[in-house]
Design a protein around this motif. Structure first.
Motif, mmCIF file in Angstrom:
data_model
loop_
_atom_site.group_PDB
_atom_site.id
_atom_site.type_symbol
_atom_site.label_atom_id
_atom_site.label_comp_id
_atom_site.label_asym_id
_atom_site.label_seq_id
_atom_site.Cartn_x
_atom_site.Cartn_y
_atom_site.Cartn_z
ATOM 1 N N PHE A 1 34.691 44.565 104.920
ATOM 2 C CA PHE A 1 33.949 44.072 103.773
ATOM 3 C C PHE A 1 33.757 42.563 103.811
ATOM 4 N N SER A 2 34.491 41.868 104.660
ATOM 5 C CA SER A 2 34.349 40.424 104.712
ATOM 6 C C SER A 2 32.992 40.014 105.277
ATOM 7 N N GLY A 34 29.990 40.320 102.142
ATOM 8 C CA GLY A 34 29.887 39.219 101.200
ATOM 9 C C GLY A 34 29.656 39.704 99.780
ATOM 10 N N ILE A 35 29.792 38.790 98.843
ATOM 11 C CA ILE A 35 29.640 39.112 97.423
ATOM 12 C C ILE A 35 28.213 39.548 97.086
ATOM 13 N N PRO A 36 27.186 38.843 97.538
ATOM 14 C CA PRO A 36 25.821 39.297 97.196
ATOM 15 C C PRO A 36 25.513 40.699 97.726
ATOM 16 N N LEU A 96 27.707 43.135 98.199
ATOM 17 C CA LEU A 96 28.427 44.099 97.367
ATOM 18 C C LEU A 96 27.720 44.322 96.036
ATOM 19 N N ILE A 97 27.192 43.246 95.448
ATOM 20 C CA ILE A 97 26.460 43.376 94.184
ATOM 21 C C ILE A 97 25.222 44.238 94.371
#
Length: 60
Positions: free
Chosen positions: A2-3, A6-8, A10-11
């Motif tokens: 998952f690294s 990234g956050i975007p 995952l969103i």
């Protein structure tokens, strides 16, 4: 694993899941995934315990 997403990323994935399943089905989906993971862990633990018993018997 998952690294690299990234956050975007995952969103975006969460929004797509929300669109596909809808807000009313998400709790049921999460519960069923959690139960599946629990059953999988229990079954693999049983297999590992059986494997340990076989190895102990072979040593005797």
């Amino acid at each position: 694993m998952f690294s690299s997403i990234g956050i975007p990323g995952l969103i975006i994935i969460l929004v797509i899941i929300l669109i596909i399943f809808g807000p009313s089905k998400l709790p049921k989906l999460g519960r069923s995934i959690g139960e599946s993971m629990k059953n999988f862990k229990e079954s693999t633990k049983g297999v590992m315990d059986d494997d340990d018993e076989v190895k102990k018997e072979e040593k005797l």
